[in-house]
Design an enzyme around this catalytic site. Structure first.
Site, PDB file in Angstrom:
ATOM      1  N   HIS A   5       0.834  -1.201   0.000  1.00  0.00           N
ATOM      2  CA  HIS A   5       0.000   0.000   0.000  1.00  0.00           C
ATOM      3  C   HIS A   5       0.874   1.259   0.000  1.00  0.00           C
ATOM      4  CE1 HIS A   5      -3.634   2.392   1.029  1.00  0.00           C
ATOM      5  NE2 HIS A   5      -2.750   3.163   1.650  1.00  0.00           N
ATOM      6  N   GLU A   6       1.811   1.307   0.939  1.00  0.00           N
ATOM      7  CA  GLU A   6       2.681   2.485   1.028  1.00  0.00           C
ATOM      8  C   GLU A   6       3.600   2.586  -0.181  1.00  0.00           C
ATOM      9  OE1 GLU A   6       2.097   4.747   3.087  1.00  0.00           O
ATOM     10  OE2 GLU A   6       0.687   3.612   4.309  1.00  0.00           O
ATOM     11  N   HIS A   9       1.948   4.554  -2.926  1.00  0.00           N
ATOM     12  CA  HIS A   9       2.118   5.996  -2.754  1.00  0.00           C
ATOM     13  C   HIS A   9       3.543   6.411  -3.122  1.00  0.00           C
ATOM     14  CE1 HIS A   9      -1.760   6.269  -0.915  1.00  0.00           C
ATOM     15  NE2 HIS A   9      -1.421   5.681   0.218  1.00  0.00           N
TER      16      HIS A   9
END
Length: 340
Positions: A5-6, A9
Site C-alpha cells: 500500500h505504502e 504511494h
C-alpha cells in the site's frame, strides 16, 4: 499488505517528482533505519500500519519537489495508488490460488442432487444464474456469497435460459444450521470452465472484482444495520481467523494451510484497498475527495480546515479501532462481541 500500500504511494510520488522524507513500515519508535538520498527508510516497533511522508503533504512547503506544489491530478493519482496496489496484490494472490486448480467453476447449472429444491422450483440444467435476491451474479464467488447471505425460507432467483431471463420469487430452499444460524444447502452442481492462460486471467480478474463488490456490499450492509459489530473483525479478530484457517488447512496438508492463508490475505488486502477509498477524513478516499473539490474550485482548500478535518477523522478511526479490538477480545473470550 501495508508495504504494498505504502509502496503504491511511494512509487507514484517518485514518478511525479515528489520528495519523500521517510518511508516507514510500522508505527511508533524506530527499530532500524537507513538513509538513501533525501529519503529515510525505517522499520518501526508497532506492526499496525506505515506511512510515506512526503514533503508538503501536511503543510505548505516552498520546495519545488513538494507534494503541495504538484498539479491536482498528480496529487489525486498519488493518494489513490496505495489502494489500487492493494487490489492489484489481491489479483496476483487470486491468480496464485486459481493457478493450482485444474478447472474453474461457472454459474451454469450442470446437475441436481436428489430432491433438489432448486430443481423443484423450476430451474433446469443449462440455466445460468443472473441474480440472487437482486445481487447480480457474474461469477461463482458472487453466487456463493449471495446464497450464503440469503434467507433459505424465501429467495428471489433470476436465471438466463435460451437468451431469456426467468425469475423465481419466494423460493424455499433446503437449509443447514451452523452455530444457530440457517444457511442455504447447495443441491446442484455447476459446469466447469476449461483452464488455460486466457481463462486463468479472466477468472482471476472476475473473482477479484467479486471480492471488491463483496467488501462494498458488506460495508453498506453494516451501515444499514444488516450486520452488527459482532460481525466485524479488527487486528485481533483477524489474527484469530488466520489461526483457525491455518489449523483447518493443516489437517489436510501443508499446501491447504498455506492456500487458506493466501485466500485470507486476498480478502484482507482487497478490503484494505476498498476501505481506504471511502471518502472519510484521514483515509485516502477522503483526501481524494478534497482534491476533487480543489479541482472544481481551481484552488487548494485552506490547510487549517483540512488539518482539523483530518485530526477529527483520525481520532474517530482510532476510537473505532479500539472498540472493534475490544469486541474481538470479548468474542474470543466469551463467544460474543459487543454486538451480541
Amino acid at each position: 499488505m501495508i508495504f504494498i500500500h505504502e509502496f503504491g504511494h511511494f512509487f507514484t510520488a517518485k514518478m511525479c517528482g515528489v520528495r519523500i522524507n521517510e518511508f516507514a513500515i510500522g508505527m511508533g519508535p524506530t527499530l532500524f533505519h537507513t538513509q538513501k538520498g533525501d529519503t529515510k527508510y525505517s522499520l518501526r516497533l508497532l506492526p499496525i500500519g506505515g506511512f510515506c511522508a512526503m514533503e508538503g503533504e501536511d503543510e505548505n512547503s516552498d520546495d519545488t519537489h513538494a507534494f503541495n506544489k504538484k498539479p491536482v491530478w498528480q496529487k489525486m493519482l498519488i493518494v489513490v495508488m496505495g489502494a489500487v496496489m492493494n487490489i492489484v496484490l489481491g489479483l496476483v494472490l487470486m491468480m496464485i490460488l486459481l493457478g493450482q486448480q485444474s478447472a474453474f467453476n461457472s454459474t451454469t447449472i450442470a446437475a441436481f442432487t436428489k430432491n433438489s429444491a432448486f430443481q423443484a422450483a423450476g430451474m433446469r440444467i443449462g440455466d445460468k444464474f443472473v441474480s440472487v435476491d437482486h445481487y447480480h451474479i457474474s461469477g461463482d464467488k458472487d453466487l456463493s456469497f449471495a446464497l450464503a447471505t440469503a434467507n433459505p425460507s424465501s429467495v428471489d432467483i433470476a436465471v438466463k435460459r435460451d437468451n431469456k431471463t426467468l425469475t423465481f420469487n419466494d423460493v424455499k430452499l433446503h437449509s443447514q444450521t451452523v452455530s444457530g444460524k440457517k444457511y442455504v444447502s447447495l443441491d446442484f452442481y455447476v459446469a466447469p470452465i476449461h483452464k488455460n492462460f486466457g481463462t486463468l486471467i479472466a477468472k482471476s480478474c472476475q473473482d477479484t472484482v467479486s471480492v471488491v463488490r463483496l467488501v462494498w456490499y458488506s460495508l453498506i450492509s453494516m451501515l444499514s444495520g444488516k450486520y452488527s459489530l459482532n460481525d466485524m473483525a479488527g487486528p485481533v479478530g483477524a489474527a484469530d481467523v488466520i489461526g483457525q484457517a491455518v489449523t483447518a488447512g493443516l489437517k489436510q496438508n501443508f499446501l491447504a494451510g498455506l492456500n487458506n492463508v493466501i485466500y485470507i490475505m486476498t480478502m484482507f488486502t482487497v478490503n484494505l484497498g476498498v476501505f481506504n477509498l471511502i471518502p472519510f477524513p484521514a483515509l485516502d478516499g477522503g483526501k481524494f475527495f478534497l482534491f476533487i473539490i480543489e479541482a472544481i474550485r481551481r484552488k487548494p482548500i485552506n490547510e487549517k480546515y483540512v488539518g482539523i478535518v483530518d485530526t477529527v477523522g483520525f481520532a474517530l478511526l482510532m476510537g473505532f479501532m479500539l472498540i472493534v479490538t475490544y469486541s474481538d477480545i470479548l468474542r474470543i473470550a466469551t463467544g460474543k462481541g459487543l454486538g451480541g
